[in-house]
Design a protein around this motif. Structure first.
Motif, PDB file in Angstrom:
ATOM      1  N   ASN A   1       1.005  -1.233   0.058  1.00  0.00           N
ATOM      2  CA  ASN A   1       0.042  -0.099  -0.101  1.00  0.00           C
ATOM      3  C   ASN A   1       0.686   1.302   0.023  1.00  0.00           C
ATOM      4  N   LEU A   2       2.231   1.169   0.031  1.00  0.00           N
ATOM      5  CA  LEU A   2       2.993   2.417   0.335  1.00  0.00           C
ATOM      6  C   LEU A   2       3.021   3.289  -0.820  1.00  0.00           C
ATOM      7  N   THR A   3       2.954   4.501  -0.670  1.00  0.00           N
ATOM      8  CA  THR A   3       2.805   5.441  -1.659  1.00  0.00           C
ATOM      9  C   THR A   3       3.914   6.409  -1.312  1.00  0.00           C
ATOM     10  N   HIS A   4       4.550   6.727  -0.261  1.00  0.00           N
ATOM     11  CA  HIS A   4       5.467   7.730   0.183  1.00  0.00           C
ATOM     12  C   HIS A   4       6.580   6.929   1.077  1.00  0.00           C
ATOM     13  N   ILE A   5       7.650   6.944   0.859  1.00  0.00           N
ATOM     14  CA  ILE A   5       8.815   6.383   1.788  1.00  0.00           C
ATOM     15  C   ILE A   5      10.004   7.517   1.895  1.00  0.00           C
ATOM     16  N   ASP A   6      10.118   7.978   3.175  1.00  0.00           N
ATOM     17  CA  ASP A   6      11.119   8.838   3.348  1.00  0.00           C
ATOM     18  C   ASP A   6      12.045   8.545   4.752  1.00  0.00           C
ATOM     19  N   LEU A   7      13.160   7.822   4.349  1.00  0.00           N
ATOM     20  CA  LEU A   7      13.786   7.624   5.516  1.00  0.00           C
ATOM     21  C   LEU A   7      15.378   8.290   5.419  1.00  0.00           C
ATOM     22  N   SER A   8      15.174   9.515   5.159  1.00  0.00           N
ATOM     23  CA  SER A   8      16.561  10.056   4.907  1.00  0.00           C
ATOM     24  C   SER A   8      16.992  10.521   6.377  1.00  0.00           C
ATOM     25  N   HIS A   9      18.424  10.813   6.326  1.00  0.00           N
ATOM     26  CA  HIS A   9      19.217  11.332   7.304  1.00  0.00           C
ATOM     27  C   HIS A   9      19.215  10.540   8.554  1.00  0.00           C
ATOM     28  N   ASN A  10      19.425   9.287   8.380  1.00  0.00           N
ATOM     29  CA  ASN A  10      19.458   8.140   9.416  1.00  0.00           C
ATOM     30  C   ASN A  10      20.883   7.585   9.158  1.00  0.00           C
ATOM     31  N   SER A  11      20.957   6.672   9.795  1.00  0.00           N
ATOM     32  CA  SER A  11      22.065   5.399   9.719  1.00  0.00           C
ATOM     33  C   SER A  11      22.013   4.020   9.245  1.00  0.00           C
ATOM     34  N   LEU A  12      21.030   4.055   8.228  1.00  0.00           N
ATOM     35  CA  LEU A  12      20.522   2.905   7.492  1.00  0.00           C
ATOM     36  C   LEU A  12      21.965   2.405   6.771  1.00  0.00           C
TER      37      LEU A  12
ATOM     38  N   LEU B   1       6.884  -1.930  -5.327  1.00  0.00           N
ATOM     39  CA  LEU B   1       5.694  -1.004  -4.588  1.00  0.00           C
ATOM     40  C   LEU B   1       5.323  -0.557  -5.939  1.00  0.00           C
ATOM     41  N   GLU B   2       4.301  -0.994  -6.600  1.00  0.00           N
ATOM     42  CA  GLU B   2       3.694  -0.234  -7.887  1.00  0.00           C
ATOM     43  C   GLU B   2       3.175   1.018  -7.562  1.00  0.00           C
ATOM     44  N   ASN B   3       2.661   1.136  -6.284  1.00  0.00           N
ATOM     45  CA  ASN B   3       1.995   2.532  -6.204  1.00  0.00           C
ATOM     46  C   ASN B   3       2.919   3.595  -5.576  1.00  0.00           C
ATOM     47  N   LEU B   4       4.161   3.431  -5.522  1.00  0.00           N
ATOM     48  CA  LEU B   4       5.187   4.202  -4.833  1.00  0.00           C
ATOM     49  C   LEU B   4       5.272   5.510  -5.451  1.00  0.00           C
ATOM     50  N   GLN B   5       5.181   6.692  -5.067  1.00  0.00           N
ATOM     51  CA  GLN B   5       5.294   7.809  -5.594  1.00  0.00           C
ATOM     52  C   GLN B   5       6.659   8.626  -5.155  1.00  0.00           C
ATOM     53  N   VAL B   6       6.973   8.520  -4.207  1.00  0.00           N
ATOM     54  CA  VAL B   6       8.301   9.115  -3.501  1.00  0.00           C
ATOM     55  C   VAL B   6       9.201   8.017  -2.796  1.00  0.00           C
ATOM     56  N   LEU B   7      10.539   8.162  -3.218  1.00  0.00           N
ATOM     57  CA  LEU B   7      11.333   7.271  -2.495  1.00  0.00           C
ATOM     58  C   LEU B   7      12.554   8.056  -2.198  1.00  0.00           C
ATOM     59  N   ASN B   8      12.946   8.386  -0.678  1.00  0.00           N
ATOM     60  CA  ASN B   8      13.858   9.259  -0.394  1.00  0.00           C
ATOM     61  C   ASN B   8      14.649   8.365   0.673  1.00  0.00           C
ATOM     62  N   LEU B   9      15.834   8.100   0.239  1.00  0.00           N
ATOM     63  CA  LEU B   9      16.897   7.269   1.213  1.00  0.00           C
ATOM     64  C   LEU B   9      18.207   8.108   1.294  1.00  0.00           C
ATOM     65  N   SER B  10      18.372   9.523   0.946  1.00  0.00           N
ATOM     66  CA  SER B  10      19.357  10.142   0.975  1.00  0.00           C
ATOM     67  C   SER B  10      19.801  10.126   2.517  1.00  0.00           C
ATOM     68  N   SER B  11      21.089  10.602   2.356  1.00  0.00           N
ATOM     69  CA  SER B  11      21.911  10.620   3.783  1.00  0.00           C
ATOM     70  C   SER B  11      21.774   9.430   4.629  1.00  0.00           C
ATOM     71  N   ASN B  12      22.241   8.364   4.198  1.00  0.00           N
ATOM     72  CA  ASN B  12      22.435   7.230   5.000  1.00  0.00           C
ATOM     73  C   ASN B  12      23.669   6.503   4.570  1.00  0.00           C
ATOM     74  N   GLY B  13      23.776   5.198   4.897  1.00  0.00           N
ATOM     75  CA  GLY B  13      25.165   4.635   4.745  1.00  0.00           C
ATOM     76  C   GLY B  13      24.967   3.397   3.721  1.00  0.00           C
ATOM     77  N   ILE B  14      24.091   3.413   2.852  1.00  0.00           N
ATOM     78  CA  ILE B  14      23.752   2.611   1.674  1.00  0.00           C
ATOM     79  C   ILE B  14      24.635   2.327   0.659  1.00  0.00           C
ATOM     80  N   THR B  15      24.934   1.004   0.565  1.00  0.00           N
ATOM     81  CA  THR B  15      26.049   0.447  -0.389  1.00  0.00           C
ATOM     82  C   THR B  15      25.501  -0.378  -1.591  1.00  0.00           C
ATOM     83  N   GLY B  16      26.532  -0.711  -2.398  1.00  0.00           N
ATOM     84  CA  GLY B  16      26.094  -1.567  -3.687  1.00  0.00           C
ATOM     85  C   GLY B  16      25.660  -0.687  -4.773  1.00  0.00           C
ATOM     86  N   VAL B  17      24.866  -1.201  -5.619  1.00  0.00           N
ATOM     87  CA  VAL B  17      24.445  -0.730  -6.802  1.00  0.00           C
ATOM     88  C   VAL B  17      22.990  -0.523  -6.887  1.00  0.00           C
ATOM     89  N   ILE B  18      22.625   0.591  -7.827  1.00  0.00           N
ATOM     90  CA  ILE B  18      21.313   0.900  -7.779  1.00  0.00           C
ATOM     91  C   ILE B  18      20.538  -0.559  -8.466  1.00  0.00           C
TER      92      ILE B  18
END
Length: 409
Positions: free
Chosen positions: A182-193, A204-221
């Motif tokens: 059901n998620l349409t908006h995910i903002d987990l920015s400025h954390n320590s993920l 998530l076929e209904n997702l409109q916003v995905l913000n994972l900025s300012s974390n420690g995420i690695t790997g490829v898109i």
């Protein structure tokens, strides 16, 4: 006029459900227990709140549905008794109440809440507490520390969640492997993920916003990012992502905002980005892109925001882009390599001055002939030399006389 230092409350009362649309004008008043609860929060209750706002149509007493607390005084506390009386709330917002202790939510209130917001508020907030709000559709936490070992503890029980915002909350751990559809908006920015972007997130076929900025995420898109056909905003900046920009992004027809800045992405900047007509915000700065930037000047001017600086091995074609357009990267030479910038005039001037100063210092200390006056000051004075010569002559004369008298005698 509210008394000083009291908690400012905005009571928004929403019509719950009724079989009679004209029942707004019911003469029933607010539940006395809820009136007592408001009084414990220093809320004036000299008039019935239902006379100025909308309440539900319960009988014989009406009930509050939404409560917004803001700018709470330091001494404010919310008792469990008050919260038991406020069981009817479907929305609770707490804004700028950093000294407010987190109360215990009775089960009926936890179950009934559909929206919970805490911004710069609450002294203690745990992931376990949030996980009990199982029927939330909207969760917003910002500038409020959450004590939790894993985001999944919070999110797994919330099967009806539509909008998720947890920012500046010191949230740590891996991104969840399972997400509710059901998620349409995910903002987990400025954390320590940390860790990689799970492919389950791209389902998530209904997702409109995905913000994972300012974390420690690695790997490829992940290449499956292009499956987010409803996505309008994608922000992955300020992480440690590597690899290239996947071509599947071209398949996202609604994308307006693409922020991949401050990562370790490499390869060439893809030409297909210029084909994304809806894209208005593009940030690719401070990565490791190389080669010739494929956009011409008209494409660049189509963007409202365009950032490409900080890619030292990237350059632009001088035949398609005017030098007057400031991009923060160098023009290309005939081999497609960045032309090194000329030395700054200030640097040359400073260097020449430095070298002249150094030479002048050497002349001052090593060549005493260059300044006759300086010899007078640095060598023995003429008076001292004259006295020394005179004394030497007297001593010599005395010695001569002594020797002469012995010879004559």
């Amino acid at each position: 006029m509210e008394p000083p230092q009291q908690c400012l409350l905005i009571l928004t009362l929403i019509l719950l459900s009724t079989t009679n649309p004209t029942s707004h004008s019911s003469s029933t008043t607010l539940d006395p227990k809820q009136l007592t609860a408001l009084q414990s929060l220093n809320i004036p209750t000299t008039t019935d709140p239902c006379t100025t706002t909308t309440c539900d149509n319960s009988s014989p007493f009406r009930h509050l549905l939404t409560l917004n607390l803001s700018n709470c005084p330091h001494h404010l506390q919310i008792s469990t008794t008050a919260l038991k009386s406020l069981f009817s709330l479907t929305s609770l917002s707490i804004l700028d109440c950093p000294s407010l202790p987190l109360p215990h939510f009775p089960s009926p209130l936890s179950t009934n809440l559909r929206s919970f917001l805490a911004i710069n508020s609450l002294t203690k907030l745990s992931g376990v507490f949030l996980s009990h709000l199982t029927h939330l559709t909207t969760l917003t936490i910002s500038n409020t520390t959450i004590n939790s070992t894993h985001p999944s503890i919070i999110l797994n029980p919330m099967k009806s969640l539509n909008s998720l915002t947890i920012t500046q909350a010191r949230l740590n751990g891996l991104l969840p492997k399972h997400w509710h559809i059901n998620l349409t908006h995910i903002d987990l920015s400025h954390n320590s993920l940390y860790g990689k972007i799970p492919t389950s997130l791209t389902r998530l076929e209904n997702l409109q916003v995905l913000n994972l900025s300012s974390n420690g995420i690695t790997g490829v898109i992940p290449n499956s990012i292009g499956d987010l056909l409803s996505l309008q905003k994608l922000s992955l900046s300020s992480n440690s992502l590597s690899g290239t920009i996947p071509e599947s992004i071209l398949a996202m027809p609604e994308l307006i905002h693409l922020d991949l800045g401050s990562n370790q992405l490499n390869g060439t900047v893809p030409m297909f980005i210029s084909e994304m007509d809806n894209l208005k915000y593009l940030n690719l700065e401070y990565n490791k892109f190389h080669g010739i930037m494929p956009f011409n000047e008209s494409t660049i001017k189509r963007f409202i925001v365009f950032k490409i600086s900080g890619n030292n091995k990237l350059c632009y074609n001088q035949t398609t882009i005017s030098s007057k357009l400031v991009l923060g990267i160098s023009p290309c030479d005939k081999y497609g390599l960045p032309i090194p910038p000329p030395p700054a005039k200030d640097s040359l001037s400073d260097g020449s001055t430095s070298r002249r100063s150094s030479k002048d210092e050497d002349d001052d200390g090593g060549d005493v002939k260059s300044d006759p006056d300086m010899n007078d000051h640095k060598g023995p004075s003429k008076v001292v030399l004259g006295v020394a010569i005179g004394l030497s002559s007297i001593v010599f004369l005395i010695v001569f006389l002594v020797l002469l008298s012995k010879w004559c005698g």
